[in-house]
Design a protein around this motif. Structure first.
Motif, mmCIF file in Angstrom:
data_model
loop_
_atom_site.group_PDB
_atom_site.id
_atom_site.type_symbol
_atom_site.label_atom_id
_atom_site.label_comp_id
_atom_site.label_asym_id
_atom_site.label_seq_id
_atom_site.Cartn_x
_atom_site.Cartn_y
_atom_site.Cartn_z
ATOM 1 N N VAL A 163 0.842 -1.200 0.000
ATOM 2 C CA VAL A 163 0.000 0.000 0.000
ATOM 3 C C VAL A 163 0.878 1.251 0.000
ATOM 4 N N LYS A 164 1.902 1.276 0.837
ATOM 5 C CA LYS A 164 2.798 2.431 0.927
ATOM 6 C C LYS A 164 3.473 2.687 -0.428
ATOM 7 N N SER A 165 3.967 1.644 -1.062
ATOM 8 C CA SER A 165 4.616 1.803 -2.373
ATOM 9 C C SER A 165 3.648 2.357 -3.405
ATOM 10 N N LEU A 166 2.426 1.866 -3.401
ATOM 11 C CA LEU A 166 1.422 2.349 -4.349
ATOM 12 C C LEU A 166 1.082 3.815 -4.111
ATOM 13 N N ILE A 167 0.943 4.199 -2.856
ATOM 14 C CA ILE A 167 0.648 5.604 -2.529
ATOM 15 C C ILE A 167 1.793 6.496 -2.996
ATOM 16 N N GLU A 168 3.020 6.044 -2.810
ATOM 17 C CA GLU A 168 4.178 6.845 -3.211
ATOM 18 C C GLU A 168 4.231 7.070 -4.721
ATOM 19 N N TYR A 169 3.674 6.147 -5.489
ATOM 20 C CA TYR A 169 3.611 6.307 -6.949
ATOM 21 C C TYR A 169 2.248 6.839 -7.413
ATOM 22 N N GLN A 170 1.461 7.337 -6.474
ATOM 23 C CA GLN A 170 0.143 7.931 -6.714
ATOM 24 C C GLN A 170 -0.833 6.968 -7.390
ATOM 25 N N GLU A 171 -0.774 5.712 -6.995
ATOM 26 C CA GLU A 171 -1.716 4.687 -7.455
ATOM 27 C C GLU A 171 -2.690 4.406 -6.309
#
Length: 127
Positions: A10-18
């Motif tokens: 989830v954190k990785s996705l948020i960081e890439y604005q997904e």
């Protein structure tokens, strides 16, 4: 085989604005979770490399894998570079987010569970 937590996906996705995929990943099925780990593992070991020959960053591989599993189609992320930080629930606040994939199930399914010909050929062209 890659082992991570749903929280880090989830954190990785948020960081890439997904963000839509981040919402989905926090509650995806166990099989989808295993497929994310399998596709991310493939990207790290067999996917495109940087000009220096290094594999892509783990956060990017995880985010790309989650987008693929959710959409059933590989594509680039919404943002080329990640914006670190972001709002994440505190560790321990949600035991589901701290869950790791079932190790024995991963062994049974293999390192690259969920990788399709479409996925591998798309990323081999990007190499």
């Amino acid at each position: 085989m890659l082992s991570t937590t749903r929280r880090l996906i989830v954190k990785s996705l948020i960081e890439y604005q997904e963000t839509e995929t981040a919402d989905w990943a926090s509650a995806c099925s166990d099989d989808e979770f295993l497929r994310i780990c399998g596709a991310a593992d493939w990207l790290l070991h067999k996917g495109p490399t940087t000009p220096s020959g290094a594999s892509m960053m783990c956060a990017k591989a995880i985010a790309l894998a989650a987008v693929f599993v959710r959409e059933n189609e590989p594509r680039q992320l919404a943002k080329k570079r990640r914006k670190t930080g972001g709002d994440m629930p505190a560790s321990g606040a949600d035991p589901i987010l701290d869950q790791r994939p079932d190790f024995w199930k991963q062994l049974e399914l293999g390192d690259h569970h969920g990788v399709t010909e479409t996925f591998s050929s798309y990323w081999k062209r990007k190499a």
